[in-house]
Design a protein around this motif. Structure first.
Motif, PDB file in Angstrom:
ATOM      1  N   LEU A  53       0.826  -1.213   0.000  1.00  0.00           N
ATOM      2  CA  LEU A  53       0.000   0.000   0.000  1.00  0.00           C
ATOM      3  C   LEU A  53       0.856   1.259   0.000  1.00  0.00           C
ATOM      4  CD1 LEU A  53      -2.715  -1.189   2.508  1.00  0.00           C
ATOM      5  CD2 LEU A  53      -3.175  -0.350   0.191  1.00  0.00           C
ATOM      6  N   ALA A  57       0.993   3.936  -2.972  1.00  0.00           N
ATOM      7  CA  ALA A  57       0.631   5.323  -2.673  1.00  0.00           C
ATOM      8  C   ALA A  57       1.764   6.266  -3.055  1.00  0.00           C
ATOM      9  CB  ALA A  57       0.281   5.465  -1.195  1.00  0.00           C
ATOM     10  N   ASP A  64      -6.771   7.273  -1.245  1.00  0.00           N
ATOM     11  CA  ASP A  64      -7.230   6.101  -0.499  1.00  0.00           C
ATOM     12  C   ASP A  64      -8.316   5.310  -1.230  1.00  0.00           C
ATOM     13  OD1 ASP A  64      -5.426   6.736   1.447  1.00  0.00           O
ATOM     14  OD2 ASP A  64      -6.900   7.598   2.821  1.00  0.00           O
ATOM     15  N   LEU A  67      -6.668   3.285  -3.842  1.00  0.00           N
ATOM     16  CA  LEU A  67      -5.931   2.191  -3.221  1.00  0.00           C
ATOM     17  C   LEU A  67      -6.877   1.060  -2.846  1.00  0.00           C
ATOM     18  CD1 LEU A  67      -3.381   3.976  -0.867  1.00  0.00           C
ATOM     19  CD2 LEU A  67      -2.859   2.539  -2.828  1.00  0.00           C
TER      20      LEU A  67
END
Length: 118
Positions: A53, A57, A64, A67
């Motif tokens: 993650l 990112a 978010d 993601l």
């Protein structure tokens, strides 16, 4: 026995992970801590997921919600790979005649699929 990591341990082990970012990942439900007698904790798989993650990112500047979608797709792909592995093991356990029929059918379906894409 499953090893659990506290929030502090997770932040120290996952490069570029901060407490606010971990909180955002939890709120986005892309990682879910387990509840233990000592509070929220994370498994080894969660550490790997968190590193992925953070990398996504950082590398792609994904928000978010993006993601969350990417991780959902990765989870689906991993599930499909596990299903395919189990199916391959089941087919391998079948007699030669059955494996041959399955192989022939798969080839013909792939040819039809390729032709329909043209």
């Amino acid at each position: 026995m499953t090893r659990f990591y506290s929030e502090t341990e997770v932040i120290s082990r996952v490069e570029e992970l901060t407490q606010p970012r971990l909180g955002a990942f939890v709120r986005a439900r892309v990682v879910s801590p387990v509840t233990t007698a000592h509070g929220p904790a994370y498994r080894e798989a969660d550490l790997a997921r968190l590193q992925l993650l953070v990398d996504l990112a950082e590398a792609y500047e994904l928000p978010d919600d993006s993601l969350s979608m990417v991780m959902s797709l990765i989870d689906q792909l991993n599930t499909a790979r596990g299903d395919m592995r189990a199916l391959m093991q089941a087919v391998a356990a079948e007699p030669d005649e059955v494996r041959g029929r399955i192989s022939t059918t798969v080839r013909s379906i792939r040819i039809i699929h390729v032709d329909s894409e043209s």
